[in-house]
Design an enzyme around this catalytic site. Sequence first.
Site, PDB file in Angstrom:
ATOM      1  N   MET A  30       1.050   1.236  -3.985  1.00 47.06           N
ATOM      2  CA  MET A  30       2.508   1.164  -4.159  1.00 47.06           C
ATOM      3  C   MET A  30       3.216   1.683  -2.910  1.00 47.06           C
ATOM      4  O   MET A  30       4.422   1.959  -2.944  1.00 47.06           O
ATOM      5  CB  MET A  30       2.941   1.959  -5.393  1.00 47.06           C
ATOM      6  CG  MET A  30       2.331   1.403  -6.680  1.00 47.06           C
ATOM      7  SD  MET A  30       3.318   1.740  -8.151  1.00 47.06           S
ATOM      8  CE  MET A  30       3.365   3.508  -8.128  1.00 47.06           C
ATOM      9  N   HIS A  37      -4.723   6.991   0.532  1.00 44.68           N
ATOM     10  CA  HIS A  37      -4.764   5.531   0.695  1.00 44.68           C
ATOM     11  C   HIS A  37      -5.634   5.163   1.906  1.00 44.68           C
ATOM     12  O   HIS A  37      -6.407   4.212   1.860  1.00 44.68           O
ATOM     13  CB  HIS A  37      -3.360   4.966   0.917  1.00 44.68           C
ATOM     14  CG  HIS A  37      -2.382   5.235  -0.188  1.00 44.68           C
ATOM     15  ND1 HIS A  37      -1.351   6.125  -0.059  1.00 44.68           N
ATOM     16  CD2 HIS A  37      -2.272   4.706  -1.439  1.00 44.68           C
ATOM     17  CE1 HIS A  37      -0.641   6.142  -1.181  1.00 44.68           C
ATOM     18  NE2 HIS A  37      -1.175   5.290  -2.031  1.00 44.68           N
ATOM     19  N   GLY A 148      -8.649   4.821  -6.119  1.00 45.24           N
ATOM     20  CA  GLY A 148      -8.881   6.260  -5.969  1.00 45.24           C
ATOM     21  C   GLY A 148      -9.245   6.904  -7.293  1.00 45.24           C
ATOM     22  O   GLY A 148      -8.646   6.596  -8.326  1.00 45.24           O
ATOM     23  N   GLN A 149     -10.196   7.810  -7.219  1.00 42.14           N
ATOM     24  CA  GLN A 149     -10.595   8.576  -8.402  1.00 42.14           C
ATOM     25  C   GLN A 149      -9.452   9.494  -8.856  1.00 42.14           C
ATOM     26  O   GLN A 149      -9.454   9.987  -9.966  1.00 42.14           O
ATOM     27  CB  GLN A 149     -11.853   9.382  -8.033  1.00 42.14           C
ATOM     28  CG  GLN A 149     -12.636   9.922  -9.186  1.00 42.14           C
ATOM     29  CD  GLN A 149     -13.046   8.860 -10.199  1.00 42.14           C
ATOM     30  OE1 GLN A 149     -13.521   7.798  -9.846  1.00 42.14           O
ATOM     31  NE2 GLN A 149     -12.831   9.160 -11.465  1.00 42.14           N
TER      32      GLN A 149
HETATM   33  P1  AMP Z   1      -0.627   4.388  -5.492  1.00 45.95           P
HETATM   34  O1  AMP Z   1       0.008   3.902  -4.230  1.00 45.95           O
HETATM   35  O2  AMP Z   1      -0.246   5.799  -5.852  1.00 45.95           O
HETATM   36  O3  AMP Z   1      -0.523   3.413  -6.630  1.00 45.95           O
HETATM   37  O4  AMP Z   1      -2.175   4.488  -5.170  1.00 45.95           O
HETATM   38  C1  AMP Z   1      -2.889   3.395  -4.670  1.00 45.95           C
HETATM   39  C2  AMP Z   1      -4.353   3.733  -4.692  1.00 45.95           C
HETATM   40  O5  AMP Z   1      -4.589   4.887  -3.895  1.00 45.95           O
HETATM   41  C3  AMP Z   1      -4.858   4.066  -6.106  1.00 45.95           C
HETATM   42  O6  AMP Z   1      -6.134   3.482  -6.298  1.00 45.95           O
HETATM   43  C4  AMP Z   1      -4.908   5.551  -6.087  1.00 45.95           C
HETATM   44  O7  AMP Z   1      -5.853   6.094  -6.991  1.00 45.95           O
HETATM   45  C5  AMP Z   1      -5.313   5.835  -4.655  1.00 45.95           C
HETATM   46  N1  AMP Z   1      -4.946   7.203  -4.289  1.00 45.95           N
HETATM   47  C6  AMP Z   1      -3.737   7.790  -4.420  1.00 45.95           C
HETATM   48  N2  AMP Z   1      -3.806   9.085  -4.066  1.00 45.95           N
HETATM   49  C7  AMP Z   1      -5.095   9.328  -3.713  1.00 45.95           C
HETATM   50  C8  AMP Z   1      -5.799  10.496  -3.254  1.00 45.95           C
HETATM   51  N3  AMP Z   1      -5.197  11.663  -3.104  1.00 45.95           N
HETATM   52  N4  AMP Z   1      -7.109  10.356  -2.980  1.00 45.95           N
HETATM   53  C9  AMP Z   1      -7.738   9.161  -3.139  1.00 45.95           C
HETATM   54  N5  AMP Z   1      -7.129   8.040  -3.567  1.00 45.95           N
HETATM   55  C10 AMP Z   1      -5.826   8.119  -3.851  1.00 45.95           C
END
Ligand code: AMP
Length: 282
Positions: A30, A37, A148-149
């Site tokens: 997002m 990311h 991401g986990q």
């Molecule tokens: P988002 O932009 O928040 O929807 O996240 C996009 C992807 O990045 C998702 O698969 C999240 O789980 C991953 N992600 C977000 N924050 C982290 C983090 N701190 N460590 C690893 N992966 C992350």
Amino acid sequence: MQIVHTKAQLRVLLKQARKIGQSVGFVPTMGYLHAGHASLIHRARQENDVVVVSVFVNPTQFGPNEDLDAYPRDPDKDMALMRAEGTDIAFFPSADDIYPAGYATYVTVEGPMTQALCGRSRPGHFRGVTTVVSKLFHLTTPDRAYFGQKDAQQVAVIRQMVSDLDFDVQIVACPIVREPDGLALSSRNTYLSEKQRAQASGISRALFEAREMILAGQRDATLMTDHIKKRITAIDSAAVDYVSIVDARTLADLDTLIGEVLIAVAVKMGRTRLIDNIRVEV
Ligand code: AMP
């Protein structure tokens, strides 16, 4: 790096890549990208010929009183990070392109997996996630997709969807990237005041402590849950949304800690809702 804004442009590029037999790695986001990311993109870069990163603040996964409009955005910074990590295609679709007028189809993983944990306080959230991820999988047809986990429930739900709907994609779950003080990186951390930010490290501290207790032999889930709740409640600006101890794969509640255990929490710091989790092999 090629920057595309429409589904049609993306399809043309990927058709070309497929024609010459290239493998495709996909990282859906997002935006407002950070090192978490970046770790996903880095892994995708190592394992695929073509790396596609999407930035789409998906309206269907936000509830009516959530932060859709306020969600932080910085496409220029995102593009710089994508370039630095070796992204080939940056996909910035518009909401109208993803959900044109008359859009009516949704993908839902039924049952407790989407109703527990975040599903309880965010009804409809996972329906939005599985719908948009399905669409993005159809558009990118990736060999591998990287998640991401940090969003452990999201990973479990997407694995279930991929298995149930026979998506031909390998789901790769990547470890949580944290700040030096333990706070899990999140685009939403930017909402925190200085004081909240300083106190937010108490969330991961509570999880790390729980892991130590389990490794030292504690097996009682209720006792552990209460202990973590107490630790987080003691943080001045924090309110517990949930503390759940579940089986990492099925997300079913555990009474006795055994197997691959996931301890997941959601915490409100003021108006900001943060999630974090830890896995322990027992
Ligand atoms: P988002 O932009 O928040 O929807 O996240 C996009 C992807 O990045 C998702 O698969 C999240 O789980 C991953 N992600 C977000 N924050 C982290 C983090 N701190 N460590 C690893 N992966 C992350």
